[in-house]
Design a protein around this motif. Sequence first.
Motif, short mmCIF file in Angstrom:
data_model
loop_
_atom_site.label_atom_id
_atom_site.label_comp_id
_atom_site.label_asym_id
_atom_site.label_seq_id
_atom_site.Cartn_x
_atom_site.Cartn_y
_atom_site.Cartn_z
N LEU A 151 -3.75 21.89 10.93
CA LEU A 151 -3.41 22.95 11.89
C LEU A 151 -4.58 23.29 12.79
O LEU A 151 -4.40 23.55 13.98
N SER A 152 -5.78 23.26 12.26
CA SER A 152 -6.96 23.58 13.08
C SER A 152 -7.12 22.58 14.23
O SER A 152 -7.52 22.95 15.33
N ILE A 153 -6.78 21.31 14.00
CA ILE A 153 -6.86 20.29 15.06
C ILE A 153 -5.73 20.49 16.06
O ILE A 153 -5.92 20.36 17.28
N LEU A 154 -4.55 20.81 15.56
CA LEU A 154 -3.42 21.08 16.46
C LEU A 154 -3.77 22.25 17.38
O LEU A 154 -3.57 22.19 18.60
N ASN A 155 -4.33 23.33 16.82
CA ASN A 155 -4.75 24.47 17.63
C ASN A 155 -5.81 24.07 18.64
O ASN A 155 -5.77 24.51 19.79
N GLN A 156 -6.75 23.23 18.23
CA GLN A 156 -7.79 22.76 19.15
C GLN A 156 -7.17 21.98 20.30
O GLN A 156 -7.60 22.12 21.45
N SER A 157 -6.15 21.18 20.02
CA SER A 157 -5.51 20.40 21.08
C SER A 157 -4.85 21.30 22.12
O SER A 157 -4.87 20.99 23.31
N PHE A 158 -4.28 22.43 21.68
CA PHE A 158 -3.71 23.39 22.62
C PHE A 158 -4.81 24.06 23.44
O PHE A 158 -4.73 24.15 24.66
N THR A 159 -5.84 24.52 22.74
CA THR A 159 -6.94 25.24 23.39
C THR A 159 -7.67 24.37 24.40
O THR A 159 -7.99 24.82 25.50
N ASP A 160 -7.93 23.12 24.02
CA ASP A 160 -8.70 22.22 24.89
C ASP A 160 -7.83 21.47 25.90
O ASP A 160 -8.34 20.72 26.72
N ALA A 172 -5.27 10.99 24.14
CA ALA A 172 -6.20 11.85 23.40
C ALA A 172 -5.88 11.84 21.90
O ALA A 172 -6.79 11.82 21.07
N TRP A 173 -4.59 11.81 21.56
CA TRP A 173 -4.21 11.74 20.14
C TRP A 173 -4.61 10.40 19.54
O TRP A 173 -5.06 10.33 18.39
N LYS A 174 -4.45 9.32 20.31
CA LYS A 174 -4.89 8.01 19.83
C LYS A 174 -6.39 8.01 19.58
O LYS A 174 -6.87 7.49 18.57
N LYS A 175 -7.13 8.60 20.52
CA LYS A 175 -8.58 8.69 20.37
C LYS A 175 -8.93 9.47 19.11
O LYS A 175 -9.80 9.07 18.34
N TRP A 176 -8.24 10.60 18.89
CA TRP A 176 -8.51 11.41 17.70
C TRP A 176 -8.19 10.60 16.43
O TRP A 176 -8.98 10.55 15.49
N ALA A 177 -7.02 9.97 16.40
CA ALA A 177 -6.59 9.23 15.21
C ALA A 177 -7.47 8.02 14.94
O ALA A 177 -7.68 7.66 13.77
N ASN A 178 -7.98 7.37 15.97
CA ASN A 178 -8.80 6.18 15.79
C ASN A 178 -10.28 6.48 15.56
O ASN A 178 -11.05 5.57 15.24
N ALA A 221 -0.75 9.54 10.74
CA ALA A 221 -1.77 10.50 10.34
C ALA A 221 -1.13 11.85 10.05
O ALA A 221 -0.03 12.15 10.52
N LEU A 222 -1.83 12.64 9.27
CA LEU A 222 -1.48 14.03 9.06
C LEU A 222 -2.49 14.86 9.86
O LEU A 222 -3.70 14.61 9.78
N ILE A 223 -1.99 15.79 10.63
CA ILE A 223 -2.85 16.56 11.54
C ILE A 223 -3.05 17.97 11.00
O ILE A 223 -2.08 18.72 10.85
N TRP A 242 -5.31 19.07 25.42
CA TRP A 242 -4.94 17.66 25.23
C TRP A 242 -3.74 17.48 24.29
O TRP A 242 -3.44 16.37 23.85
N PHE A 243 -2.99 18.55 24.03
CA PHE A 243 -1.83 18.48 23.14
C PHE A 243 -0.81 17.44 23.60
O PHE A 243 -0.28 16.69 22.79
#
Length: 83
Positions: A46-55, A63-69, A42-44, A57-58
């Motif tokens: 930047l807004s999702i990457l930032n969300q992962s830091f903020t929330d 959590a990344w599998k859940k996001w990608a699936n 997948a291509l992620i 789950w980076f």
Amino acid sequence: MTIHHEEDGKFWIETRQDVEPIIESAKMLSMEKPDKDFTRVALIPLSILNQSFTDGWFDDPDAWKKWANDPANASFRTTKGTI
């Protein structure tokens, strides 16, 4: 684009991103033959990457599998199937 809001003494940062170029790149990459040693899934944006830091789950692979699936993120996938 980042917009700052100040209301009732609270401060927010809102990030917006045009993800259309990322979606188009993911479509093109999905047509390429996967490398046998390394497969991009997948291509992620930047807004999702930032969300992962903020929330927080980076660094959580599940959590990344859940996001990608998640079907809502299918347009960012570069491979078929699930992770």
